[in-house]
Design a protein around this motif. Sequence first.
Motif, PDB file in Angstrom:
ATOM      1  N   PHE A   1     -21.538 129.175 -42.573  1.00 39.22           N
ATOM      2  CA  PHE A   1     -22.087 130.034 -41.528  1.00 39.22           C
ATOM      3  C   PHE A   1     -21.740 129.542 -40.132  1.00 39.22           C
ATOM      4  O   PHE A   1     -21.592 130.333 -39.204  1.00 39.22           O
ATOM      5  CB  PHE A   1     -23.603 130.168 -41.692  1.00 39.22           C
ATOM      6  CG  PHE A   1     -23.977 130.981 -42.890  1.00 39.22           C
ATOM      7  CD1 PHE A   1     -23.692 132.333 -42.941  1.00 39.22           C
ATOM      8  CD2 PHE A   1     -24.584 130.393 -43.985  1.00 39.22           C
ATOM      9  CE1 PHE A   1     -24.009 133.090 -44.038  1.00 39.22           C
ATOM     10  CE2 PHE A   1     -24.901 131.138 -45.092  1.00 39.22           C
ATOM     11  CZ  PHE A   1     -24.622 132.490 -45.124  1.00 39.22           C
ATOM     12  N   ARG A   2     -21.586 128.219 -39.972  1.00 36.41           N
ATOM     13  CA  ARG A   2     -21.161 127.695 -38.680  1.00 36.41           C
ATOM     14  C   ARG A   2     -19.747 128.150 -38.347  1.00 36.41           C
ATOM     15  O   ARG A   2     -19.459 128.515 -37.212  1.00 36.41           O
ATOM     16  CB  ARG A   2     -21.221 126.168 -38.685  1.00 36.41           C
ATOM     17  CG  ARG A   2     -22.604 125.643 -38.418  1.00 36.41           C
ATOM     18  CD  ARG A   2     -22.535 124.184 -38.131  1.00 36.41           C
ATOM     19  NE  ARG A   2     -23.049 123.474 -39.292  1.00 36.41           N
ATOM     20  CZ  ARG A   2     -23.029 122.180 -39.446  1.00 36.41           C
ATOM     21  NH1 ARG A   2     -22.482 121.427 -38.525  1.00 36.41           N
ATOM     22  NH2 ARG A   2     -23.529 121.621 -40.512  1.00 36.41           N
ATOM     23  N   GLN A   3     -18.875 128.127 -39.350  1.00 41.74           N
ATOM     24  CA  GLN A   3     -17.504 128.561 -39.123  1.00 41.74           C
ATOM     25  C   GLN A   3     -17.462 130.062 -38.831  1.00 41.74           C
ATOM     26  O   GLN A   3     -16.731 130.514 -37.960  1.00 41.74           O
ATOM     27  CB  GLN A   3     -16.649 128.233 -40.331  1.00 41.74           C
ATOM     28  CG  GLN A   3     -15.189 128.550 -40.124  1.00 41.74           C
ATOM     29  CD  GLN A   3     -14.340 128.173 -41.319  1.00 41.74           C
ATOM     30  OE1 GLN A   3     -14.861 127.810 -42.369  1.00 41.74           O
ATOM     31  NE2 GLN A   3     -13.037 128.260 -41.155  1.00 41.74           N
TER      32      GLN A   3
ATOM     33  N   PHE B   1     -19.862 131.798 -37.471  1.00 38.41           N
ATOM     34  CA  PHE B   1     -20.398 131.954 -36.118  1.00 38.41           C
ATOM     35  C   PHE B   1     -19.362 131.564 -35.073  1.00 38.41           C
ATOM     36  O   PHE B   1     -19.225 132.225 -34.043  1.00 38.41           O
ATOM     37  CB  PHE B   1     -21.662 131.106 -35.953  1.00 38.41           C
ATOM     38  CG  PHE B   1     -22.285 131.219 -34.604  1.00 38.41           C
ATOM     39  CD1 PHE B   1     -22.893 132.396 -34.203  1.00 38.41           C
ATOM     40  CD2 PHE B   1     -22.250 130.153 -33.722  1.00 38.41           C
ATOM     41  CE1 PHE B   1     -23.457 132.516 -32.950  1.00 38.41           C
ATOM     42  CE2 PHE B   1     -22.809 130.260 -32.468  1.00 38.41           C
ATOM     43  CZ  PHE B   1     -23.418 131.441 -32.077  1.00 38.41           C
ATOM     44  N   LEU B   2     -18.591 130.501 -35.344  1.00 38.03           N
ATOM     45  CA  LEU B   2     -17.541 130.083 -34.426  1.00 38.03           C
ATOM     46  C   LEU B   2     -16.453 131.143 -34.311  1.00 38.03           C
ATOM     47  O   LEU B   2     -15.982 131.456 -33.207  1.00 38.03           O
ATOM     48  CB  LEU B   2     -16.938 128.764 -34.891  1.00 38.03           C
ATOM     49  CG  LEU B   2     -15.871 128.152 -34.004  1.00 38.03           C
ATOM     50  CD1 LEU B   2     -16.480 127.715 -32.684  1.00 38.03           C
ATOM     51  CD2 LEU B   2     -15.224 126.992 -34.705  1.00 38.03           C
TER      52      LEU B   2
ATOM     53  N   CYS C   1     -17.831 133.986 -32.187  1.00 32.51           N
ATOM     54  CA  CYS C   1     -17.832 133.655 -30.758  1.00 32.51           C
ATOM     55  C   CYS C   1     -16.418 133.680 -30.184  1.00 32.51           C
ATOM     56  O   CYS C   1     -16.202 134.158 -29.074  1.00 32.51           O
ATOM     57  CB  CYS C   1     -18.464 132.287 -30.535  1.00 32.51           C
ATOM     58  SG  CYS C   1     -20.225 132.265 -30.811  1.00 32.51           S
TER      59      CYS C   1
END
Length: 75
Positions: A2-4, A6-7, A10
């Motif tokens: 999920f961080r990737q 989200f990145l 963005c």
Amino acid sequence: FFRQLFLFFCLSQMALGLFRFLGSVGRSTIISSSFGTLALMVVFIMGGFVISGGKPSLELTLWFSMKYVSLLKTG
């Protein structure tokens, strides 16, 4: 995961914002192309993509020459 995601989201929003900004500032094709090239150079320089001067290592020289030759073969 999920961080990737989200990145990537963005990054996509920033690219879309830059695209819209360049489209609104430069109304004609020539002006927007010039601004786009300038913005790309600024992003590369500020992002650390440009390799600094000095004596390059052998590994970097071989990698760059192979990449350059492969680009010439494809295009």
